[in-house]
Design an enzyme around this catalytic site. Structure first.
Site, PDB file in Angstrom:
ATOM      1  N   ASP A 138      55.354   0.316 -23.317  1.00 56.27           N
ATOM      2  CA  ASP A 138      53.934   0.689 -23.365  1.00 56.27           C
ATOM      3  C   ASP A 138      53.433   1.077 -21.982  1.00 56.27           C
ATOM      4  OD1 ASP A 138      50.886  -0.847 -24.738  1.00 56.27           O
ATOM      5  OD2 ASP A 138      51.568   1.231 -24.587  1.00 56.27           O
ATOM      6  N   LYS A 140      51.638   3.085 -19.514  1.00 56.20           N
ATOM      7  CA  LYS A 140      50.530   4.046 -19.490  1.00 56.20           C
ATOM      8  C   LYS A 140      49.536   3.545 -18.437  1.00 56.20           C
ATOM      9  CE  LYS A 140      48.402   1.712 -23.444  1.00 56.20           C
ATOM     10  NZ  LYS A 140      48.012   1.813 -24.858  1.00 56.20           N
ATOM     11  N   ASN A 143      47.870   0.125 -18.514  1.00 59.95           N
ATOM     12  CA  ASN A 143      48.659  -1.115 -18.334  1.00 59.95           C
ATOM     13  C   ASN A 143      49.191  -1.260 -16.925  1.00 59.95           C
ATOM     14  OD1 ASN A 143      48.267  -1.853 -20.956  1.00 59.95           O
ATOM     15  ND2 ASN A 143      50.168  -0.946 -21.701  1.00 59.95           N
ATOM     16  N   ASP A 156      50.598  -6.365 -18.913  1.00 59.81           N
ATOM     17  CA  ASP A 156      50.514  -6.275 -20.380  1.00 59.81           C
ATOM     18  C   ASP A 156      51.875  -6.067 -21.041  1.00 59.81           C
ATOM     19  OD1 ASP A 156      47.868  -4.940 -22.448  1.00 59.81           O
ATOM     20  OD2 ASP A 156      49.564  -6.241 -22.871  1.00 59.81           O
ATOM     21  N   THR A 174      46.753   4.887 -27.938  1.00 55.35           N
ATOM     22  CA  THR A 174      47.118   6.288 -27.790  1.00 55.35           C
ATOM     23  C   THR A 174      48.561   6.557 -28.209  1.00 55.35           C
ATOM     24  OG1 THR A 174      47.485   8.051 -26.208  1.00 55.35           O
ATOM     25  CG2 THR A 174      47.720   5.816 -25.379  1.00 55.35           C
TER      26      THR A 174
HETATM   27  C1  FH5 Z   1      44.451  -5.507 -20.781  1.00 58.64           C
HETATM   28  C2  FH5 Z   1      43.813  -6.231 -19.661  1.00 58.64           C
HETATM   29  O1  FH5 Z   1      43.878  -7.445 -19.579  1.00 58.64           O
HETATM   30  N1  FH5 Z   1      43.186  -5.443 -18.730  1.00 58.64           N
HETATM   31  C3  FH5 Z   1      42.623  -5.917 -17.534  1.00 58.64           C
HETATM   32  C4  FH5 Z   1      41.355  -6.668 -17.652  1.00 58.64           C
HETATM   33  C5  FH5 Z   1      41.287  -7.301 -16.254  1.00 58.64           C
HETATM   34  N2  FH5 Z   1      42.677  -7.658 -15.963  1.00 58.64           N
HETATM   35  C6  FH5 Z   1      43.147  -8.056 -14.677  1.00 58.64           C
HETATM   36  C7  FH5 Z   1      44.321  -8.815 -14.518  1.00 58.64           C
HETATM   37 CL1  FH5 Z   1      45.235  -9.301 -15.897  1.00 58.64          CL
HETATM   38  C8  FH5 Z   1      44.767  -9.169 -13.247  1.00 58.64           C
HETATM   39  N3  FH5 Z   1      44.105  -8.802 -12.128  1.00 58.64           N
HETATM   40  C9  FH5 Z   1      42.967  -8.074 -12.254  1.00 58.64           C
HETATM   41  N4  FH5 Z   1      42.158  -7.577 -11.300  1.00 58.64           N
HETATM   42  C10 FH5 Z   1      41.162  -6.915 -11.955  1.00 58.64           C
HETATM   43  C11 FH5 Z   1      40.086  -6.247 -11.243  1.00 58.64           C
HETATM   44  C12 FH5 Z   1      39.944  -6.243  -9.883  1.00 58.64           C
HETATM   45  N5  FH5 Z   1      38.850  -5.519  -9.623  1.00 58.64           N
HETATM   46  C13 FH5 Z   1      38.287  -5.215  -8.302  1.00 58.64           C
HETATM   47  N6  FH5 Z   1      38.309  -5.056 -10.746  1.00 58.64           N
HETATM   48  C14 FH5 Z   1      39.058  -5.519 -11.750  1.00 58.64           C
HETATM   49  C15 FH5 Z   1      38.783  -5.203 -13.168  1.00 58.64           C
HETATM   50  N7  FH5 Z   1      41.323  -6.953 -13.305  1.00 58.64           N
HETATM   51  C16 FH5 Z   1      42.446  -7.684 -13.494  1.00 58.64           C
HETATM   52  C17 FH5 Z   1      43.550  -6.871 -16.794  1.00 58.64           C
END
Ligand code: FH5
Length: 282
Positions: A138, A140, A143, A156, A174
């Site tokens: 997956d 993309k 992820n 992911d 997608t």
């Molecule tokens: C499928 C999924 O979990 N998607 C994302 C959500 C946030 N997540 C994060 C994960 Cl799993 C790990 N680290 C992250 N850092 C951020 C982030 C940092 N900034 C400045 N803005 C963001 C947003 N997000 C993460 C994974």
């Protein structure tokens, strides 16, 4: 002489929960700090009831099993997990610069030097995964996360499996990144292997440089164009980048360029190897 630190049992009370970082399909992710050490991490909260409804418990178990055993700078760490009566918690590495697809949408498309550095890091991460017989399946922009030093981290692993595999699943999200061999439904012997990630690496390279996926269309047309390898590369793409994309987006999985060849490709070497002078300086 020194006592090995006992493996600590994780529980929610150990963490100070910060702002919501975003939400995946089945859960939300929060910034969190482990109280005793001040360690910053990302806490992914999955609701057991939602997982049951989505029939994805097996997938989450696989995500935990696979990602817990991975250690690579371009693979997001899963440090541990725990659960209470209603929820499962994944203690994940915090990626300081967030989601790569947001950077891509903001910049529209990446300059060739940046795209090449990202693809080189992806190739290194995929080489590591494939050596452990893990197929991500997956790949993309959604992820991929960006660390504080601009390095990218595959995240992911919900769709990753151990190779070879002919598991049947209902896709959602997608179709753009699906390789032709995963579109061919029917006979059980449509085994596919690690080469599916090479096709997706080709789609990713194209999207980084062009700003949209090569087969982007209506769902029916996308499938048809993938099955035929029907895509065109805009003229502003350099000949070297064009060559790499064409060697990855090959219908026959066995004829796709290998990850080693990706790392040695002129387009990658042109942008990723420090010049002699620079390496003497550093
Ligand atoms: C499928 C999924 O979990 N998607 C994302 C959500 C946030 N997540 C994060 C994960 Cl799993 C790990 N680290 C992250 N850092 C951020 C982030 C940092 N900034 C400045 N803005 C963001 C947003 N997000 C993460 C994974």
């Amino acid at each position: 002489l020194y006592e090995q630190p006992a493996p600590k049992t994780l529980h929610l009370g150990m963490f100070e929960i910060g702002k919501a970082l975003g939400k995946g399909k089945f859960g939300r992710v929060y910034l969190a700090k482990e109280r005793s050490t001040g360690f910053i991490c990302a806490l992914k909260v999955l609701h057991k009831s939602e997982l049951q409804q989505g029939g994805v418990q097996k997938q989450v178990r696989r995500e935990i099993e696979i990602q817990s055993n991975l250690r690579h700078p371009n693979v997001l760490r899963l440090y541990g997990h725990f659960h209470d009566s209603k929820r499962i918690f994944l203690v994940l590495e915090f990626a300081g610069k967030g989601e790569l697809y947001k950077h891509l949408r903001k910049e529209n498309r990446f300059p060739e030097w940046k795209a090449a550095q990202y693809i080189a890091q992806m190739a290194a991460a995929l080489k590591y995964l494939h050596k452990k017989h893990v197929i991500h399946r997956d790949i993309k922009p959604e992820n991929i996360l960006v660390g504080i030093h601009g390095e990218i981290k595959i995240s992911d692993f919900g769709w990753s499996v151990h190779a070879p595999n002919n598991r049947r699943q209902t896709m959602c999200g997608t179709l753009d990144y699906l390789p032709p061999e995963m579109l061919r439904s029917g006979s059980q012997d449509n085994f596919y292997n690690e080469k599916v990630d090479l096709w997706s690496l080709g789609v990713l390279t194209y999207e980084f440089l062009v700003g949209e996926a090569p087969f982007e269309d209506t769902p029916v047309m996308t499938q048809r164009r993938i099955a035929r390898g029907d895509m065109s590369i805009p003229s502003f793409i350099s000949p070297e980048a064009r060559d790499l994309i064409k060697r990855l987006l090959v219908l026959d999985p066995e004829k796709r360029i290998s990850l080693e060849e990706v790392q040695q490709h002129p387009w990658i070497l042109k942008h990723c190897v420090k010049t002699e002078k620079a390496s003497q300086r550093s």
